[in-house]
Design an enzyme around this catalytic site. Structure first.
Site, PDB file in Angstrom:
ATOM      1  N   ASP A   1       0.865  -1.172   0.000  1.00 57.10           N
ATOM      2  CA  ASP A   1       0.000   0.000   0.000  1.00 57.10           C
ATOM      3  C   ASP A   1       0.905   1.226   0.000  1.00 57.10           C
ATOM      4  OD1 ASP A   1       0.935   0.295   2.602  1.00 57.10           O
ATOM      5  OD2 ASP A   1      -1.033   0.247   3.545  1.00 57.10           O
TER       6      ASP A   1
ATOM      7  N   CYS B   1       3.194  -2.994   4.164  1.00 54.76           N
ATOM      8  CA  CYS B   1       2.366  -1.854   4.546  1.00 54.76           C
ATOM      9  C   CYS B   1       3.109  -1.119   5.653  1.00 54.76           C
ATOM     10  CB  CYS B   1       0.949  -2.271   4.952  1.00 54.76           C
ATOM     11  SG  CYS B   1       0.784  -3.209   6.480  1.00 54.76           S
TER      12      CYS B   1
ATOM     13  N   THR C   1       2.930  -1.323   9.014  1.00 58.38           N
ATOM     14  CA  THR C   1       3.399  -2.218  10.074  1.00 58.38           C
ATOM     15  C   THR C   1       3.623  -3.644   9.601  1.00 58.38           C
ATOM     16  OG1 THR C   1       1.163  -2.848  10.723  1.00 58.38           O
ATOM     17  CG2 THR C   1       2.154  -0.927  11.851  1.00 58.38           C
TER      18      THR C   1
ATOM     19  N   HIS D   1       9.830 -23.160  10.186  1.00 55.83           N
ATOM     20  CA  HIS D   1       8.823 -23.811  11.029  1.00 55.83           C
ATOM     21  C   HIS D   1       7.413 -23.725  10.476  1.00 55.83           C
ATOM     22  CE1 HIS D   1      11.276 -23.776  15.032  1.00 55.83           C
ATOM     23  NE2 HIS D   1      11.982 -24.222  14.010  1.00 55.83           N
TER      24      HIS D   1
ATOM     25  N   HIS E   1       6.802 -29.965  12.303  1.00 50.22           N
ATOM     26  CA  HIS E   1       6.238 -28.739  11.738  1.00 50.22           C
ATOM     27  C   HIS E   1       5.227 -29.067  10.635  1.00 50.22           C
ATOM     28  CE1 HIS E   1       9.166 -26.698  14.157  1.00 50.22           C
ATOM     29  NE2 HIS E   1      10.144 -27.352  13.557  1.00 50.22           N
TER      30      HIS E   1
END
Length: 146
Positions: free
Chosen positions: A8, A65, A67, A98, A133
């Site tokens: 964004d 973005c 964060t 993982h 995993h």
């Protein structure tokens, strides 16, 4: 590898840095947007990249973005996507080893350019460890397929 990338407006400035870096590493990378100076809704670009990866046309995706959180939530709504928000190197590596993350989300307002490059490098070069995993990923996949 063929990699999809999108952001964004909050991630726009970091995106070209990572595009150039991923190319330097020898991978093909395709920009799914956003264009400079345009306000954008992060879900649009998170979903575009995630759909490209889920379709099998792209091997992996990177979404950015402010964060990394919102765009990762949006990407994870696409069936078959395991998008990890990793704003430091260790989490990026573990996301692949993982969780077999096929999309990496970064927060341009959280992570600096050099750390972002290191995180992308570790994520791209890490290998899924399988074993216990795999069982955990299967639980997620089974739930997603309900």
């Amino acid at each position: 590898m063929k990699i999809a990338i999108g952001s964004d407006h909050g991630g726009y400035e970091l995106k070209p840095v990572l595009i150039d870096y991923v190319k330097e590493l020898g991978h093909e990378i395709v920009d799914f947007g956003v264009s400079a100076g345009k306000k954008a809704n992060y879900p649009v670009y998170g979903i575009k990249v995630a759909e490209a990866v889920a379709s099998g046309e792209y091997d992996a995706g990177i979404v950015i973005c402010g964060t990394g959180i919102g765009i990762s939530i949006a990407a994870n709504k696409v069936k078959g996507i395991r998008c990890a928000c990793a704003n430091e190197v260790f989490s990026a590596k573990m996301a692949k080893e993982h969780n077999n993350a096929n999309v990496l989300a970064l927060g341009a307002r959280v992570i600096g350019e050099e750390v972002a490059k290191m995180a992308v490098y570790e994520w791209l070069n890490a290998e899924f460890q399988g074993g216990r995993h795999s069982e955990r990923i299967q639980i997620i996949t089974d739930y997603e397929n309900k």
